[in-house]
Design an enzyme around this catalytic site. Structure first.
Site, PDB file in Angstrom:
ATOM      1  N   LYS A  54       0.841  -1.200   0.000  1.00  0.00           N
ATOM      2  CA  LYS A  54       0.000   0.000   0.000  1.00  0.00           C
ATOM      3  C   LYS A  54       0.874   1.248   0.000  1.00  0.00           C
ATOM      4  CE  LYS A  54      -3.862  -2.432   2.055  1.00  0.00           C
ATOM      5  NZ  LYS A  54      -4.577  -2.884   3.242  1.00  0.00           N
ATOM      6  N   GLN A  98      -4.779  -1.381   9.471  1.00  0.00           N
ATOM      7  CA  GLN A  98      -4.704  -2.727   8.910  1.00  0.00           C
ATOM      8  C   GLN A  98      -5.311  -3.744   9.884  1.00  0.00           C
ATOM      9  OE1 GLN A  98      -3.431  -3.472   5.730  1.00  0.00           O
ATOM     10  NE2 GLN A  98      -4.277  -5.488   6.146  1.00  0.00           N
ATOM     11  N   ASP A 121     -11.121   2.774   3.795  1.00  0.00           N
ATOM     12  CA  ASP A 121     -11.505   1.360   3.730  1.00  0.00           C
ATOM     13  C   ASP A 121     -13.027   1.216   3.646  1.00  0.00           C
ATOM     14  OD1 ASP A 121      -9.588  -0.615   3.526  1.00  0.00           O
ATOM     15  OD2 ASP A 121      -9.179  -0.711   5.693  1.00  0.00           O
TER      16      ASP A 121
END
Ligand code: NAD
Length: 289
Positions: A54, A98, A121
């Site tokens: 990422k 994460q 997200d």
């Protein structure tokens, strides 16, 4: 007849290219780059790989990458304090924590602390609610990537029968909401569904997000259907999807694993970061994103 293979890798590369162009335009207008903060707690090897990818993709898109690596024994309060600092940081447009988090931390407490307008997200309940009610929000990356691949094949999704296998908050539920928004007739099947095969047989579009290697059998698929395989399962034979690869003989179009849905997730994360930056700064970004 064999199915057309849907090249997610090529599609994702094009999307990343468009994001990079739009990010450069944003930087020119805003006087700063769009910024993505990624928080990793602990040293789970798979999560470390994702976070590294990422970060690399963020820099390649011409955006600012802020990486925060915390030790596995960090307290929930400390993690939440970091989220608060990132929420208040004007240079941060997107925040991604994460998952999974260590057991002693309540994931929901952390996710709901993220400013919904920085929640790239799309896991915050406010964004789930916006998606469900048709408001502009941030949509989870993997299902949005699946929708983009589907729209490439079916410019008009309205009226098609879609079956989503799986009902997770990360993939299945937002996928079903996106397909409903596109006026598909949507059925969600899950672990308690009585006749999964019977439902899948009716589907023009099948999205499999189950987490069981080769779960969807070729004979379940209606000839010519479009099949999106979200599964990423590590087995002795390497990385395999949730759909039996022989489905390629029945489907009209199908995503391979790897190289189908997988590459879309990070490309959409870049897209979401840019969209969040544009909205926060009041700068229009390329609507084709
Ligand atoms: P999950 O475990 O949270 O959900 C799995 C779902 O499958 C559940 O809702 C469950 O009801 C359903 N299910 C389980 N057994 C079933 C059965 N026998 N019949 C019908 N439904 C059944 O998983 P998830 O997070 O949604 O991920 C699903 C898969 O997608 C996994 O393989 C995961 O690795 C993969 N994934 C890939 C990406 C990507 O970037 N491509 C992103 C997220 C998840």
């Amino acid at each position: 007849m064999t199915a057309r293979l849907i090249d997610g890798k090529a599609f994702a590369a094009q999307l990343r290219g468009r994001v990079a162009t739009a990010a450069a335009a944003f930087t020119e207008q805003a006087g700063r780059k769009p910024g993505l903060a990624v928080v990793l707690v602990g040293e789970d090897p798979a999560s470390s790989v994702y976070v590294r990818s990422k970060g690399k993709a963020t820099l390649a898109a011409g955006m600012e990458s802020f990486e925060h690596r915390l030790s596995a024994d960090v307290s929930e309060a400390e993690l939440i304090a970091l989220v608060d600092r990132l929420n208040a940081d004007e240079t941060v447009d997107g925040i991604l924590v994460q998952l999974p988090l260590p057991k002693h931390i309540d994931e929901r407490a952390v996710i709901t602390r993220i400013d919904p307008d920085k929640d790239v997200d799309g896991f915050h309940p406010v964004n789930a609610g916006r998606l469900a009610t048709g408001l502009d929000g941030l949509v989870p990356c993997t299902p949005l990537g699946c929708l983009m691949l589907l729209q490439d094949i079916h410019p008009h999704l309205a009226g098609l029968e879609a079956v989503v296998i799986g009902r997770s908050n990360i993939v299945g539920k937002p996928m079903a909401a996106l397909l409903l928004q596109q006026s598909c007739t949507v059925t969600t099947v899950h672990s308690r569904t009585r006749d999964v095969m019977g439902h899948v047989r009716q589907a023009d579009i099948v999205v499999a997000a189950v987490g069981i290697p080769g779960f969807v059998q070729p004979e379940w698929i209606k000839p010519g259907a479009t099949v999106i395989d979200v599964g990423i399962n590590r087995t002795g034979d390497g990385l395999v999807g949730d759909v039996d690869p022989r489905a390629v003989e029945v489907a009209g179009a199908i995503t391979p694993v790897p190289g189908g849905v997988g590459p879309m997730t990070i490309a959409v994360l870049m897209r979401n970061t840019l969209v969040a930056a544009g909205r926060r700064a009041g700068i229009a970004v390329d609507p084709a994103l």
